[in-house]
Design a protein around this motif. Structure first.
Motif, short mmCIF file in Angstrom:
data_model
loop_
_atom_site.label_atom_id
_atom_site.label_comp_id
_atom_site.label_asym_id
_atom_site.label_seq_id
_atom_site.Cartn_x
_atom_site.Cartn_y
_atom_site.Cartn_z
N MET A 183 0.85 -1.18 0.00
CA MET A 183 0.00 0.00 0.00
C MET A 183 0.89 1.23 0.00
N GLY A 184 0.78 2.08 -0.97
CA GLY A 184 1.58 3.29 -1.02
C GLY A 184 0.78 4.49 -0.57
N PHE A 185 1.46 5.47 0.00
CA PHE A 185 0.82 6.69 0.43
C PHE A 185 1.86 7.79 0.33
N GLY A 186 1.84 8.55 -0.75
CA GLY A 186 2.86 9.56 -0.94
C GLY A 186 4.22 8.90 -1.08
N ASP A 187 5.17 9.35 -0.29
CA ASP A 187 6.51 8.76 -0.29
C ASP A 187 6.64 7.62 0.70
N TYR A 188 5.56 7.21 1.30
CA TYR A 188 5.59 6.16 2.32
C TYR A 188 5.12 4.85 1.70
N ASP A 189 6.09 4.07 1.21
CA ASP A 189 5.76 2.84 0.50
C ASP A 189 5.47 1.67 1.42
N ASP A 190 5.87 1.76 2.68
CA ASP A 190 5.69 0.65 3.60
C ASP A 190 4.80 1.08 4.77
N LEU A 191 3.60 1.52 4.46
CA LEU A 191 2.67 2.03 5.46
C LEU A 191 1.56 1.01 5.66
N HIS A 192 1.55 0.36 6.81
CA HIS A 192 0.56 -0.68 7.11
C HIS A 192 -0.23 -0.30 8.36
N ASP A 193 -1.49 -0.68 8.37
CA ASP A 193 -2.36 -0.36 9.51
C ASP A 193 -1.78 -0.88 10.82
N ALA A 194 -1.14 -2.03 10.78
CA ALA A 194 -0.60 -2.65 12.00
C ALA A 194 0.51 -1.84 12.64
N TYR A 195 1.09 -0.90 11.93
CA TYR A 195 2.19 -0.09 12.48
C TYR A 195 1.71 1.03 13.40
N PHE A 196 0.45 1.40 13.32
CA PHE A 196 -0.01 2.60 14.01
C PHE A 196 -0.08 2.52 15.54
N PRO A 197 -0.42 1.38 16.14
CA PRO A 197 -0.39 1.37 17.62
C PRO A 197 0.99 1.69 18.19
N GLN A 198 2.05 1.10 17.63
CA GLN A 198 3.39 1.42 18.13
C GLN A 198 3.77 2.85 17.78
N ALA A 199 3.37 3.31 16.62
CA ALA A 199 3.65 4.70 16.26
C ALA A 199 2.93 5.64 17.24
#
Length: 106
Positions: free
Chosen positions: A1-17
């Motif tokens: 899933m791409g989002f702008g320049d963020y090619d490795d953006l996954h929903d599962a990353y957001f709790p730790q972020a």
């Protein structure tokens, strides 16, 4: 899933972020960790995390004016350090503009 320049953006990353964000936003005074819950996609396509039972760590340094009591799970700066010993910033952290944190600096 791409989002702008963020090619490795996954929903599962957001709790730790979010944990990382809470540390940085509070200037290292507090951190919300141990996020548990359910991720769901609503009918309109919006994505939602419903989180429960957070743990809050409070830094015990002299820069915290009021001493809060977050219960027996509050490990203070030791808990913050433990988080950053295993946390690897992802594109979710970079999207939020978060800085890399070295556990030794906590």
């Amino acid at each position: 899933m791409g989002f702008g320049d963020y090619d490795d953006l996954h929903d599962a990353y957001f709790p730790q972020a979010f944990s990382h964000f809470s540390y940085e936003r509070s200037r290292g005074n507090f951190m919300v960790v141990d996020l548990q819950g359910v991720f769901s996609v609503k009918v309109d396509g919006s994505k939602v995390y419903e989180l429960t039972d957070p743990v809050i760590h409070q830094h015990r340094g002299t820069n915290v004016r009021k001493k809060w009591n977050f219960g027996r799970t509050d490990r203070g700066s030791n808990g913050m350090k433990a988080f950053f010993e295993t946390h690897k910033c992802t594109d979710a952290c970079r999207l939020l503009g978060l800085s890399e944190v070295d556990a030794e600096d906590v």
